[in-house]
Design a protein around this motif. Sequence first.
Motif, PDB file in Angstrom:
ATOM      1  N   GLU A  25       0.811  -1.215   0.000  1.00 15.66           N
ATOM      2  CA  GLU A  25       0.000   0.000   0.000  1.00 15.66           C
ATOM      3  C   GLU A  25       0.844   1.264   0.000  1.00 15.66           C
ATOM      4  O   GLU A  25       0.416   2.299  -0.499  1.00 15.66           O
ATOM      5  CB  GLU A  25      -0.957   0.014   1.201  1.00 15.66           C
ATOM      6  N   LYS A  26       2.067   1.199   0.539  1.00 17.18           N
ATOM      7  CA  LYS A  26       2.923   2.395   0.577  1.00 17.18           C
ATOM      8  C   LYS A  26       3.354   2.782  -0.822  1.00 17.18           C
ATOM      9  O   LYS A  26       3.362   3.946  -1.188  1.00 17.18           O
ATOM     10  CB  LYS A  26       4.178   2.109   1.421  1.00 17.18           C
ATOM     11  N   ASP A  27       3.758   1.793  -1.623  1.00 16.51           N
ATOM     12  CA  ASP A  27       4.271   2.094  -2.968  1.00 16.51           C
ATOM     13  C   ASP A  27       4.201   0.781  -3.765  1.00 16.51           C
ATOM     14  O   ASP A  27       5.126  -0.026  -3.739  1.00 16.51           O
ATOM     15  CB  ASP A  27       5.716   2.607  -2.863  1.00 16.51           C
ATOM     16  N   ARG A  28       3.067   0.609  -4.476  1.00 16.09           N
ATOM     17  CA  ARG A  28       2.838  -0.687  -5.134  1.00 16.09           C
ATOM     18  C   ARG A  28       3.916  -0.998  -6.178  1.00 16.09           C
ATOM     19  O   ARG A  28       4.479  -2.089  -6.202  1.00 16.09           O
ATOM     20  CB  ARG A  28       1.464  -0.687  -5.814  1.00 16.09           C
ATOM     21  N   ILE A 175     -12.423  -1.908  -7.023  1.00 11.85           N
ATOM     22  CA  ILE A 175     -11.372  -2.696  -7.677  1.00 11.85           C
ATOM     23  C   ILE A 175      -9.971  -2.224  -7.305  1.00 11.85           C
ATOM     24  O   ILE A 175      -9.010  -2.908  -7.579  1.00 11.85           O
ATOM     25  CB  ILE A 175     -11.545  -2.735  -9.218  1.00 11.85           C
ATOM     26  N   SER A 176      -9.876  -1.062  -6.647  1.00  8.78           N
ATOM     27  CA  SER A 176      -8.537  -0.585  -6.308  1.00  8.78           C
ATOM     28  C   SER A 176      -8.031  -1.208  -5.010  1.00  8.78           C
ATOM     29  O   SER A 176      -6.850  -1.173  -4.731  1.00  8.78           O
ATOM     30  CB  SER A 176      -8.535   0.933  -6.157  1.00  8.78           C
ATOM     31  N   ARG A 402      -4.078   3.329  -8.251  1.00 13.66           N
ATOM     32  CA  ARG A 402      -5.214   2.602  -7.665  1.00 13.66           C
ATOM     33  C   ARG A 402      -5.865   1.694  -8.703  1.00 13.66           C
ATOM     34  O   ARG A 402      -6.275   0.593  -8.396  1.00 13.66           O
ATOM     35  CB  ARG A 402      -6.220   3.571  -7.076  1.00 13.66           C
ATOM     36  N   THR A 403      -5.986   2.162  -9.931  1.00 11.39           N
ATOM     37  CA  THR A 403      -6.485   1.271 -11.007  1.00 11.39           C
ATOM     38  C   THR A 403      -5.563   1.478 -12.212  1.00 11.39           C
ATOM     39  O   THR A 403      -4.530   0.845 -12.308  1.00 11.39           O
ATOM     40  CB  THR A 403      -7.961   1.552 -11.353  1.00 11.39           C
TER      41      THR A 403
END
Length: 417
Positions: A25-28, A175-176, A402-403
């Motif tokens: 979540e920090k940096d995908r 979806i995100s 996010r998407t």
Amino acid sequence: MTEQTMPRPPVRTGTTQAGLMEQYEKDRLGHLLASVERHGPVVELTEGTVLVNDPAAVHDVLRRTNTDFLVTGNIRRDEVSGVRGDPATEAWMRGRRATQKGMSPPALEAHRVWLAEETGRLCDRWQARSSVTDPVAELEQLSARSFARFCFGTRDAGAAAARTGDLLNSLTPLISSPFHFPPAVRRFLPRYRRSVSAQKKLEEELRRALDGPGEGGLVASLAAAGLDGEATVRMLVSNGLASYRVPAAAVTWALVALAREPDVAEECAAAVDPGGGATTPDILRWTIAESLRLWPPNWLILRTANGLQTCGDWSIPAGAAVMISPYVMHRTAPVFTDPSAFRPHRWASLQPTAGEYLPYGIGSRWCVGKALADLELATVLSTLVARFRFTVERMDPLPDVRTTLLPAGLTLGLRPR
Ligand code: HEM
């Protein structure tokens, strides 16, 4: 099979689901890149989730989609079987074939002429401005109108085009999230119900447009292929969503790159036909290819392993969620030297394999709209670079993932040529 040729399991990181979520979540993108650098090309990020970044294995996974590796989510990520022979999968594949047939060279050429004029009108509106805040949002309107026109010919589908954005926005929170709620819980989530309602409204607008006066367009080809009204509406919803934000993101990333590389922008401006001509000059093709390499809007492709599978040297556990990231592949495959540099001229001689370069995916579920997407990118970009010089006024350091991969907080400066 000897010991040497036994397929290897993915390298295990030993990270728990909660640990992965925290890092992810920090940096995908950063997390996926670091995992490949640290652990190699096939990594079990946490139990049951495997990142595949070996070009041959990527090719194999995607080529074996619908049999050994499945697309098991619909647009709301509800579970579907995704296996060949299942009636829903077969109906989808029939719809795909009809869609691709409808993207014929004469249909695309007629659309190119319309789109160049429509982009010219966007440029006329931009002419009086010195900057565009959130260009993706403005280009989304253009891609929505483009898709509506391509599908519905002379019928009025303006209301449907406007509804597509509502549906996409209502889907984003669903979806995100990497957390999946069990189906029984999902149905009661307000965000889930909002997306169902937005989809119903879009479908109603599409039915209205289908029944309205006018002719031509992709819907005529879908009808000729035997798709009934409801199958056509389902196909149009998925295509409409896929063709709304993604091409707008791709054009915007290319504009950002050209703003930072004025020499390439000048070379493009000198080469293009200002009206978005029928042939795409090499420098523009290379610019698009390079921009899709560095910022592939669909940065993540997901599959589910249908039983224990072997891909080249690797074994993939049964039921594993397989993640393939064009973004990570495009920045780690050795074929791309100096991978983080924007160098369109590399494409003059570069010939990556399908597993190394995959902005549109590969195999039986690859992007069904590629022909239309190629046309949109070339036409819209030629028109914009011929009319303006761009600068980046502001942009956040990390993109929005996010998407679709989007530039975050972007304002583009404009100067008419
Ligand atoms: C720059 C523009 C575009 C890019 C980079 C792009 C890329 C992609 C990628 C990577 C996938 C996933 C492939 C896979 O899972 O193997 C995909 C799927 C898809 N794309 Fe595109 N796309 C673009 C534009 C479009 C347009 C304009 C349309 C429609 C007219 C479209 C329709 C679809 C559909 C319907 C799917 C799902 C296919 C399936 O599951 O069978 N795309 N696209």
